[in-house]
Design an enzyme around this catalytic site. Structure first.
Site, short mmCIF file in Angstrom:
data_model
loop_
_atom_site.label_atom_id
_atom_site.label_comp_id
_atom_site.label_asym_id
_atom_site.label_seq_id
_atom_site.Cartn_x
_atom_site.Cartn_y
_atom_site.Cartn_z
N ASN A 1 46.53 32.84 14.85
CA ASN A 1 47.68 32.85 13.94
C ASN A 1 47.63 34.08 13.02
O ASN A 1 48.40 35.03 13.16
CB ASN A 1 47.68 31.55 13.13
CG ASN A 1 48.91 31.38 12.26
OD1 ASN A 1 49.26 30.27 11.90
ND2 ASN A 1 49.63 32.43 11.91
N THR A 2 46.63 34.07 12.10
CA THR A 2 46.61 35.09 11.05
C THR A 2 46.60 36.51 11.59
O THR A 2 47.27 37.39 11.02
CB THR A 2 45.35 34.88 10.17
OG1 THR A 2 45.30 33.51 9.79
CG2 THR A 2 45.40 35.74 8.92
N LYS B 1 46.86 18.63 18.22
CA LYS B 1 45.62 19.35 17.92
C LYS B 1 44.97 18.65 16.73
O LYS B 1 45.55 18.61 15.64
CB LYS B 1 45.91 20.82 17.59
CG LYS B 1 44.67 21.56 17.09
CD LYS B 1 44.95 23.00 16.71
CE LYS B 1 43.95 23.47 15.69
NZ LYS B 1 44.17 24.81 15.21
N ALA C 1 40.75 30.16 16.04
CA ALA C 1 40.46 30.54 14.65
C ALA C 1 39.48 31.71 14.55
O ALA C 1 38.50 31.78 15.29
CB ALA C 1 39.93 29.37 13.84
N GLY C 2 39.80 32.59 13.62
CA GLY C 2 38.90 33.69 13.28
C GLY C 2 39.11 34.97 14.08
O GLY C 2 38.48 35.99 13.81
N GLY D 1 41.38 32.25 9.49
CA GLY D 1 41.95 33.30 8.63
C GLY D 1 40.98 34.39 8.23
O GLY D 1 41.33 35.32 7.52
C1 LIG Z 1 47.48 27.68 13.03
C2 LIG Z 1 46.23 27.02 13.29
O1 LIG Z 1 46.14 26.08 14.02
C3 LIG Z 1 45.05 27.52 12.56
O2 LIG Z 1 44.45 26.46 11.91
C4 LIG Z 1 44.18 28.16 13.55
O3 LIG Z 1 42.93 27.67 13.52
C5 LIG Z 1 44.31 29.65 13.57
O4 LIG Z 1 43.32 30.33 12.89
P1 LIG Z 1 43.51 31.91 12.59
O5 LIG Z 1 44.61 32.00 11.59
O6 LIG Z 1 42.18 32.37 12.07
O7 LIG Z 1 43.88 32.57 13.88
#
Ligand SMILES: CC(=O)[C@@H](O)[C@H](O)COP(=O)(O)O
Length: 257
Positions: free
Chosen positions: A207-208, A98, A185-186, A159
């Site tokens: 992730n977050t 990635k 993300a987000g 995040g």
């Molecule tokens: C773990 C990863 O690859 C992060 O850079 C991703 O973009 C996730 O973003 P969030 O934590 O906002 O879900």
């Protein structure tokens, strides 16, 4: 439900999970299990992969069950990203990568110029390239023209948990793409994940929202279900929206009152 295909690999799950910021390795392991994610991403430069004396989450997993997606987080230039990817490949992790090159320390938004350059260099090196990008429609098209194996537009800053800020741009990217579109993300809550899938995304990377939830294991399951529901809804084809009401029961042949 249909399968997700990236490069020459196919997956049942349309949830890609990040591996950072969990309260403990035990909770993380359980969250990964219940999420049923098959692809796990991790920052090569933050995983102690090359430091055997340090704890490493990957050691806790049966790696035969997962596809590892090393990411180039921490890189600020294309050259740094390529070095990081080569390091991951040399250690036998995976030839999928990635591309993540941050161009702004505050918003953590990607650097479009370095991202495009790194993607091209990694394709030339024979990697399966999944590129994290902003929700820029033209950049996503340029990446696809280069030959990347998936485009990964952000829903909102990493995040932030703000969810999908620009559904129209994501819709345009999805409509024009012949390679998988993974919203990355987000994502803040299951509704955001379901929305991404209903827009027609092929998958969601998050992730977050899971790792920092009050109960990461429950949230992992909620995300799994939301992504499945969103995908099913997309495949089922939703009704058109209209401004005025249409009665749900037939209006003809009613018994006289
Ligand atoms: C773990 C990863 O690859 C992060 O850079 C991703 O973009 C996730 O973003 P969030 O934590 O906002 O879900």
């Amino acid at each position: 439900m249909s399968m997700l295909k990236i490069g020459d690999k196919t997956f049942q799950s349309r949830l890609l999970l990040g591996t950072g910021k969990y309260p403990s390795f035990e909770i993380q392991k359980e969250a990964v299990r219940v999420s049923e994610a098959e692809i796990l991403t991790f920052a090569v430069r933050r995983m102690n992969v090359f430091e055997p004396s340090q704890p490493n989450f990957l050691e806790m997993l049966d790696l035969s069950k997962y596809t590892l997606l090393p990411n180039t987080a921490g890189a600020k230039t294309a050259e740094e990203a390529v070095r990081t990817a080569k390091l991951a490949k040399a250690s036998g992790l995976c030839d999928m990568v990635k591309v993540e090159i941050i161009g702004c320390d505050r918003s953590l938004l990607p650097d479009p110029v370095e991202t495009l350059k790194a993607s091209e260099m990694l394709l030339e090196e024979g990697f399966t390239v999944l590129t994290y990008t902003s929700d820029d429609v033209v950049l996503a098209r340029r990446l696809e023209e280069l030959g990347v194996h998936a485009v990964m537009p952000g829903a909102s800053p990493i995040g932030s948990g703000k969810g999908i800020l620009n559904p129209l741009n994501l819709k345009f990217i999805i409509e024009q793409s012949k390679v998988p579109v993974i919203i990355d993300a987000g994502i803040g809550s299951p509704k955001d994940a379901a929305y991404a899938m209903e827009l027609g995304a092929d998958a969601v990377l998050l992730n977050t929202a899971v790792s920092s939830a009050k109960d990461p294991v429950k949230m992992a399951e909620a995300m799994k279900l939301a992504i499945e529901a969103g995908r099913l809804g997309f495949e089922a084809g939703r009704i058109d929206e209209r401004d005025y009401a249409v009665a749900s029961s037939p209006t003809e042949g009613l018994l006289p009152t």
